[in-house]
Design an enzyme around this catalytic site. Structure first.
Site, short mmCIF file in Angstrom:
data_model
loop_
_atom_site.label_atom_id
_atom_site.label_comp_id
_atom_site.label_asym_id
_atom_site.label_seq_id
_atom_site.Cartn_x
_atom_site.Cartn_y
_atom_site.Cartn_z
N LYS A 1 0.83 -1.21 0.00
CA LYS A 1 0.00 0.00 0.00
C LYS A 1 0.87 1.26 0.00
O LYS A 1 0.47 2.28 -0.58
CB LYS A 1 -0.94 0.01 1.21
CG LYS A 1 -1.96 -1.12 1.25
CD LYS A 1 -2.83 -1.16 -0.01
CE LYS A 1 -2.40 -2.23 -1.00
NZ LYS A 1 -3.16 -2.24 -2.24
N HIS B 1 -8.01 7.32 -1.60
CA HIS B 1 -7.86 5.86 -1.64
C HIS B 1 -6.44 5.43 -1.29
O HIS B 1 -6.24 4.54 -0.46
CB HIS B 1 -8.24 5.35 -3.03
CG HIS B 1 -8.15 3.87 -3.17
ND1 HIS B 1 -8.88 2.99 -2.40
CD2 HIS B 1 -7.41 3.09 -4.00
CE1 HIS B 1 -8.60 1.75 -2.74
NE2 HIS B 1 -7.70 1.78 -3.71
N GLN C 1 -5.21 13.64 -13.21
CA GLN C 1 -5.41 12.30 -12.67
C GLN C 1 -5.24 12.24 -11.15
O GLN C 1 -5.53 11.23 -10.53
CB GLN C 1 -4.42 11.33 -13.33
CG GLN C 1 -4.70 11.13 -14.82
CD GLN C 1 -3.75 10.13 -15.45
OE1 GLN C 1 -2.55 10.34 -15.52
NE2 GLN C 1 -4.30 9.02 -15.92
N THR D 1 -13.19 -1.90 -13.55
CA THR D 1 -13.92 -1.03 -12.63
C THR D 1 -15.11 -1.78 -12.03
O THR D 1 -15.41 -1.62 -10.83
CB THR D 1 -14.42 0.24 -13.36
OG1 THR D 1 -13.31 0.89 -13.98
CG2 THR D 1 -15.07 1.20 -12.37
N LYS E 1 -10.90 -2.41 -19.51
CA LYS E 1 -10.82 -1.38 -18.47
C LYS E 1 -12.17 -1.22 -17.76
O LYS E 1 -12.23 -1.10 -16.53
CB LYS E 1 -10.40 -0.05 -19.09
CG LYS E 1 -10.30 1.09 -18.09
CD LYS E 1 -9.93 2.39 -18.78
CE LYS E 1 -9.87 3.54 -17.77
NZ LYS E 1 -9.54 4.84 -18.43
N ARG F 1 5.01 13.20 -14.69
CA ARG F 1 4.53 13.15 -16.08
C ARG F 1 3.60 14.31 -16.40
O ARG F 1 3.03 14.37 -17.47
CB ARG F 1 3.81 11.82 -16.32
CG ARG F 1 4.72 10.60 -16.20
CD ARG F 1 3.91 9.32 -16.15
NE ARG F 1 3.12 9.13 -17.37
CZ ARG F 1 1.92 8.56 -17.40
NH1 ARG F 1 1.34 8.16 -16.27
NH2 ARG F 1 1.28 8.41 -18.54
#
Length: 266
Positions: free
Chosen positions: A120, A146, A138, A202, A198, A133
């Protein structure tokens, strides 16, 4: 009030337990200041130092580094998953008390919990890569909540309430994360839109959260279950919140306006 005193306040019946046991002296586990320092540095870099350093720089091409990172995450998560698979049959959906004794099983569970906790903290590098980046879009509240929440609560649980009900988390979550980092590995070299699964990843994450919601609720209302009710309530609040986050993300990204309208009419 230290974390040990907090746990005793939540559930005085745990006063006889040997907190931490054999993982007490493991790296990161000696004192709450250690994970707190990592989280503090994470926040400083992500929201202050990192953006300042990158302000007048081109985004870094980290594809090779991220390839190594993603492969490492896949392998490490699968290793912990296999370790957890060997002991998960000893857990019950109705009641799994903390693994605080010195039996071989409990010692193994605590070590698995520790390894899961290390993963974690390794996950925090995801956000660092976003900064380097120059992908600030994001770094959402859901993402930060989280990652930091999982690192902090997993550490506290491994230290004071090892194993038990949370054993289901490091069993299922490591498998889900292996799939997730597999997706990251593929998308780092190809268009994310070209990876058809993807959406289903989810969905798996939502199902995972719903399972946690159900399992922790059962433990909470089982009067004969010797797992801290206060800590279970804390976990439930977090799992309900993450269920909402993942569901909202899925609705926003994968359900067309027409589908949403149809749902409202029904």
């Amino acid at each position: 009030m230290g974390l040990k005193n907090v746990t005793l306040f939540l559930d005085p019946a745990l006063s006889s337990l040997n907190y931490g046991d054999d993982i007490h002296d493991y790296p990161l586990m000696q004192h709450p200041a250690q994970p707190a320092a990592i989280v503090a540095l994470y926040f400083v870099f992500v929201f202050s130092l990192g953006p300042k350093l990158m302000k007048n720089r081109q985004a870094f091409d980290l594809r090779k580094i991220m390839t190594i990172y993603n492969i490492t995450q896949i392998l490490f998560n699968l290793v912990v998953f296999v370790m957890a698979a060997k002991v998960i049959q000893n857990f019950s959906l109705y009641c799994s008390p903390p693994n605080n004794s010195n039996t071989p099983l409990d010692i193994s569970v605590r070590k698995i919990h520790y390894y899961y906790g290390v993963l974690k903290f390794l996950d925090l590098l995801d956000t660092i890569f976003f900064v380097l980046r120059k992908k600030p879009q994001q770094i959402t509240y859901m993402h930060v909540h989280h990652h930091v929440g999982m690192a902090a609560t997993t550490w506290a649980t491994a230290k004071y309430f090892p194993g038990g009900a949370t054993g289901f988390i490091f069993f299922y979550n490591t498998l889900v994360h292996a799939l997730m980092y597999g997706y990251y590995l593929m998308s780092s070299w190809n268009s994310a839109k070209a990876i058809w699964w993807k959406k289903y990843l989810t969905q798996i994450q939502i199902v995972q959260q719903l399972f946690y919601d159900t399992m922790f609720t059962i433990h909470l209302f089982n009067a004969n279950c010797n797992y801290s009710k206060g800590w279970l309530m804390f976990y439930l609040c977090n799992t309900f919140l993450m269920t909402y986050f993942f569901s909202a993300f899925y609705k926003k990204n994968y359900m067309s306006k027409k589908q949403v309208s149809d749902r409202k009419i029904e």
